[in-house]
Design an enzyme around this catalytic site. Structure first.
Site, PDB file in Angstrom:
ATOM      1  N   GLY A  87       0.854  -1.210   0.000  1.00 35.28           N
ATOM      2  CA  GLY A  87       0.000   0.000   0.000  1.00 35.28           C
ATOM      3  C   GLY A  87       0.874   1.238   0.000  1.00 35.28           C
ATOM      4  O   GLY A  87       0.481   2.284  -0.502  1.00 35.28           O
ATOM      5  N   ASP A 108       6.859   7.279  -7.865  1.00 41.32           N
ATOM      6  CA  ASP A 108       7.615   8.443  -7.391  1.00 41.32           C
ATOM      7  C   ASP A 108       9.114   8.309  -7.641  1.00 41.32           C
ATOM      8  O   ASP A 108       9.850   9.289  -7.536  1.00 41.32           O
ATOM      9  CB  ASP A 108       7.392   8.620  -5.878  1.00 41.32           C
ATOM     10  N   HIS A 149     -29.197  20.880 -12.524  1.00 45.38           N
ATOM     11  CA  HIS A 149     -29.331  22.101 -11.729  1.00 45.38           C
ATOM     12  C   HIS A 149     -29.990  21.774 -10.406  1.00 45.38           C
ATOM     13  O   HIS A 149     -30.992  21.063 -10.393  1.00 45.38           O
ATOM     14  CB  HIS A 149     -30.180  23.107 -12.514  1.00 45.38           C
TER      15      HIS A 149
END
Ligand SMILES: Cc1cc2nc3c(=O)[nH]c(=O)nc-3n(C[C@H](O)[C@H](O)[C@H](O)COP(=O)(O)OP(=O)(O)OC[C@H]3O[C@@H](n4cnc5c(N)ncnc54)[C@H](O)[C@@H]3O)c2cc1C
Length: 456
Positions: free
Chosen positions: A39, A302, A433
């Site tokens: 993880g 990373d 909306h």
């Protein structure tokens, strides 16, 4: 010697485990080496625990502001051990689910610190795992500035901040990227005095300038102070707190200093360079398909010099798994990656900024739709805007948003930019909306030359 497995993965974070799950799904044998918990940063020290803290912070804000909505309630206190147990429960639940998934795909997880020992092998303790392919996914850790020592008491990283069971009275946050802004937002909502120090002239400096300015305004209103365009010079720690000196001599004092200036790759002493993997500023160099200079070795997440985001790691991991399995693959489109800073308010973007368009010599026209005209935003009491850039006579190339819950709008924005929709095509789509999503619709109506609830 036993038969080599199809793939050995070093590191079980977002990038590593995504590759493992996909490769196993394709019928391949996978061993994943993890020294901590599968993880990785995202699940245990990143995305998930920080967003749990941000949710607690939102609950605090809602209670404190309840009278605005005609509800009389009173705020008592933040119970940090309680916040942490909620946060840990969320992480544990996801960890259990992920571990079960990994097991169900028959991925072997080897606990321990691994090292690359050949272009096709990783060593963990006295076990050498031979494989046809190796994937490096050892991720990143918090960086500091030369001369600024992280003592984990007064000068801390995000890992330390997530372990705290008290709320600091005051904090200096060094670095105004997503991590810095998210912690600043949490601590301010929890009652701390917060000052952000950033060397660049804006908060979230990689975002559209207008988004940065809107966040700066919202943070000022929230009581977060900022020292922008100011370089950190030095810090001294004492039993009471930390004193920070900025370039030019200005001094700031606080109980804590959070260093959030970025994250550096975990690539040292792991045998990478010895086996021919090329590094650049510590990051592993790869081609568009995440392959390193060594044909049997790939790298993701990373650890490579791409956007440090969990979903980028997932995408790169899946692409590598499919490429190794011989499936046709497309390189990750990094402009098309959605980015969200989950502070209150949120900042979300996809595609390119006006500055990047200019740098690329691209002619664009832009519209900024102010959330003041959006019914749902008024109901929620949030302000902000949606800015859309489209190429002149061409598709939408960037969408940038600020406001509560705009992170939830980024998937539509992503479809628009990544499918290269024309403003007129999006203007045809009916938005329900009253929702925040109407702001996206309204911006495109304006860009298509037919604004509804805004001026041209
Ligand atoms: C505070 C914080 C908040 C964040 N929030 C978000 C967010 O909201 N959204 C988002 O998309 N991203 C977020 N991120 C970024 C995200 O966590 C990273 O992009 C992601 O975790 C990178 O995945 P990875 O697999 O490359 O590396 P990591 O998740 O760092 O995993 C690498 C793994 O490798 C293991 N490892 C390292 N060396 C070895 C070795 N020698 N042997 C065995 N195992 C090893 C480590 O233990 C680790 O588990 C956040 C990060 C931080 C720090």
């Amino acid at each position: 010697m036993s038969e080599p497995v199809d793939l050995v993965i070093l590191g079980g974070g977002s990038g590593g485990y995504a590759a493992a799950l996909r490769y196993a799904e394709l019928g391949k044998s996978v061993v994943m080496v993890e020294r901590d918990k599968v993880g990785g940063t995202c699940l245990h020290r990143g995305c998930i625990p920080t967003k749990a803290l941000l949710h607690s912070a939102e609950v605090v804000d809602t209670i404190k502001e309840s009278q605005t909505f005609g509800v009389v309630g009173s705020f008592d206190k933040v119970d940090m051990p309680g916040v942490n147990s909620y946060k840990d429960k969320v992480v544990q639940g996801l960890y259990k689910g992920l571990s079960g998934l990994v097991k169900s795909r028959k991925i072997e997880v080897v606990e321990g610190t691994g090292k690359l020992v050949s272009p096709t092998a990783v060593q963990v303790g006295d076990r050498t795992i031979e494989a046809k392919h190796v994937l490096l996914a050892t991720g990143s850790v918090a960086r500091s500035i030369p001369g600024l020592e992280i003592d984990h008491e007064r000068v801390i990283t995000s890992d330390d901040a997530l372990e705290m069971d008290t709320i600091p009275t005051s904090v200096i946050v060094l670095g105004a990227g997503a991590i810095g802004c998210e912690f600043a937002s949490v601590w301010r909502s929890f009652g701390a005095e917060v000052t952000i120090v950033e060397a660049l002239p804006h908060l979230v400096p990689l975002e559209e300038e207008n988004s940065s300015k809107l966040l700066e305004r919202a943070f000022r209103k929230k009581g977060i102070k900022s020292e922008l365009g100011k370089r950190f010079e030095s810090a001294t720690q004492s039993a009471e707190g930390v004193q920070v000196t900025l370039e030019g001599g200005k001094q700031l004092e606080a109980e804590l200093l959070l260093v959030a200036i970025g994250r550096g790759p975990v690539s040292q002493n792991l045998g990478y360079e010895e086996q021919g993997v090329e590094l650049e500023r510590g990051f592993v160099k790869v081609d568009a398909y995440c392959q390193t200079a060594v044909p049997t070795i790939s790298a993701v997440g990373d650890l490579i010099p791409t956007l440090q985001l969990a979903h980028v790691g997932f995408a790169e991991g899946i692409m590598v798994a499919e490429r190794l399995a011989g499936l046709p693959v497309t390189p990750v489109d990094y402009d098309g990656v959605p980015r969200v800073t989950y502070s209150h308010p949120e900042v979300a973007s996809v595609g390119i900024t006006a500055k990047q368009a200019e740098e690329r010599g691209m002619q664009i026209h832009s519209v900024t739709y102010d959330l003041a005209g959006n019914g749902r935003a008024r109901i929620l009491g949030t302000s902000g805007a949606v800015t859309v850039h489209a190429q002149v006579d061409g598709p939408v190339v960037g969408i940038h948003m600020v406001g509560e819950r705009v992170g939830d709008l980024i998937s539509e924005a992503q479809l628009i930019t990544n499918w290269e929709a024309l403003p007129g095509e999006v203007a045809q789509l009916i938005h329900p909306h009253p929702t925040m999503s109407e702001a996206v619709g309204e911006a495109h109506l304006a860009l298509a030359g037919k604004p509804l609830h805004s001026h041209a």
